[in-house]
Design a protein around this motif. Sequence first.
Motif, PDB file in Angstrom:
ATOM      1  N   UNK A   2       3.102  -2.773   2.810  1.00  0.00           N
ATOM      2  CA  UNK A   2       1.985  -2.905   3.745  1.00  0.00           C
ATOM      3  C   UNK A   2       2.219  -2.002   4.955  1.00  0.00           C
ATOM      4  N   UNK A   3       1.198  -1.240   5.296  1.00  0.00           N
ATOM      5  CA  UNK A   3       1.250  -0.361   6.457  1.00  0.00           C
ATOM      6  C   UNK A   3       0.468  -1.014   7.591  1.00  0.00           C
ATOM      7  N   UNK A  42      -8.458   1.950   5.246  1.00  0.00           N
ATOM      8  CA  UNK A  42      -8.727   1.560   3.863  1.00  0.00           C
ATOM      9  C   UNK A  42      -7.711   2.168   2.902  1.00  0.00           C
ATOM     10  N   UNK A  43      -6.485   2.403   3.380  1.00  0.00           N
ATOM     11  CA  UNK A  43      -5.451   3.007   2.544  1.00  0.00           C
ATOM     12  C   UNK A  43      -5.092   2.095   1.377  1.00  0.00           C
ATOM     13  N   UNK A  44      -5.188   2.624   0.172  1.00  0.00           N
ATOM     14  CA  UNK A  44      -4.751   1.931  -1.044  1.00  0.00           C
ATOM     15  C   UNK A  44      -4.321   3.015  -2.027  1.00  0.00           C
ATOM     16  N   UNK A  71      -2.952  -0.581   3.352  1.00  0.00           N
ATOM     17  CA  UNK A  71      -3.074  -0.831   4.784  1.00  0.00           C
ATOM     18  C   UNK A  71      -3.237  -2.331   5.000  1.00  0.00           C
ATOM     19  N   UNK A  72      -2.946  -2.770   6.197  1.00  0.00           N
ATOM     20  CA  UNK A  72      -3.070  -4.197   6.498  1.00  0.00           C
ATOM     21  C   UNK A  72      -4.507  -4.666   6.312  1.00  0.00           C
ATOM     22  N   UNK A  73      -5.465  -3.811   6.652  1.00  0.00           N
ATOM     23  CA  UNK A  73      -6.875  -4.186   6.520  1.00  0.00           C
ATOM     24  C   UNK A  73      -7.249  -4.422   5.063  1.00  0.00           C
ATOM     25  N   UNK A 103     -10.527   9.948   3.254  1.00  0.00           N
ATOM     26  CA  UNK A 103      -9.172  10.295   2.811  1.00  0.00           C
ATOM     27  C   UNK A 103      -9.087  11.685   2.230  1.00  0.00           C
ATOM     28  N   UNK A 104     -10.227  12.367   2.090  1.00  0.00           N
ATOM     29  CA  UNK A 104     -10.209  13.690   1.472  1.00  0.00           C
ATOM     30  C   UNK A 104      -9.327  14.656   2.236  1.00  0.00           C
TER      31      UNK A 104
END
Length: 311
Positions: free
Chosen positions: A142-143, A152-154, A167-169, A253-254
């Motif tokens: 978890x970041x 929205x990092x996954x 990500x935490x979100x 994220x691009x």
Amino acid sequence: MSTSWLGYPQVMLAAWCPLAAVGLWHLLRRVTVRLPPRERFVLAVAAALTPLLAVAVPYLPHSPLRDALPWRAPIAWGISNGVTGVDPARVFSAVGTQLMFAASVLPLASLAVSFAAGAIRVVRTARAVTMLAPRQCGDIWIVGDTAQAPQSLASTVGLMQPRVILSAAVAESAEAAAIIHHERAHARARHPLWIFLATCTLRSWWWIPGRTAILGEVRLAAELWADQEAREAEGSAAVAKALCAQIDAKARAAGHDLAPAGASTGFIDPGVELTHRARALAASAPVMSTWQVWSIRAAAAVAVAVVALLL
């Protein structure tokens, strides 16, 4: 200089082998798109790695195939790998000699450069992950909320030991379960490793047309595979909601430098990929019996072996 140079080992490895692998995949494209994602991924990776396997075929001068084939296959590498008896006064013969030399060196040099570039990308990704200082929660990392990490990092990063980074979100969102199942599927199947190998290999044969379509198929099939496993665990509705939640993240994220190691957003347009994934969720999941699955894999293994050994 006669046309016999078309059958020289270096020409087979530099041109005919990758052309045969890419051409065969395109020829079967109408059939493979109807297969389950796992089999689509296996076939695309097999086509991508065939030229690399052909280069790795050892020198076997006593093989009976050496005299049985109308060309000098790679199994005869070293027996006749250069043009001899060239008259320097003949321009075409001199040019042909240089082309033979280039055909010998170019594939190996391209492989070295491509894998070096891939290794640099892996190192950069590892450093980017380290800078995010993720904390481990079971098999998930978890970041926290930082300026460097998108909300929205996954992603699944790493080659030999893939890690799921959220990500935490995302970890606290309603779509977390479906997203985690999706990323775990990537990690279990080691998709980053296979995408890395396929990318570096096909990038090496940059003079072969149609190779980028295989790269796009590898990436798309990996996503469809992970979607299907998440769908089986959480249901189509949950995966669809998670996919919708990630649409905006794709655009943001691009330009971010935290793509899975070995992957590239340039293989297939993100909008096209999302369209394919949405259509797959709307349709019933393709089902194949065990014997059909293994028949496809066996046929793929035979085809790869034949092309790698004889071309």
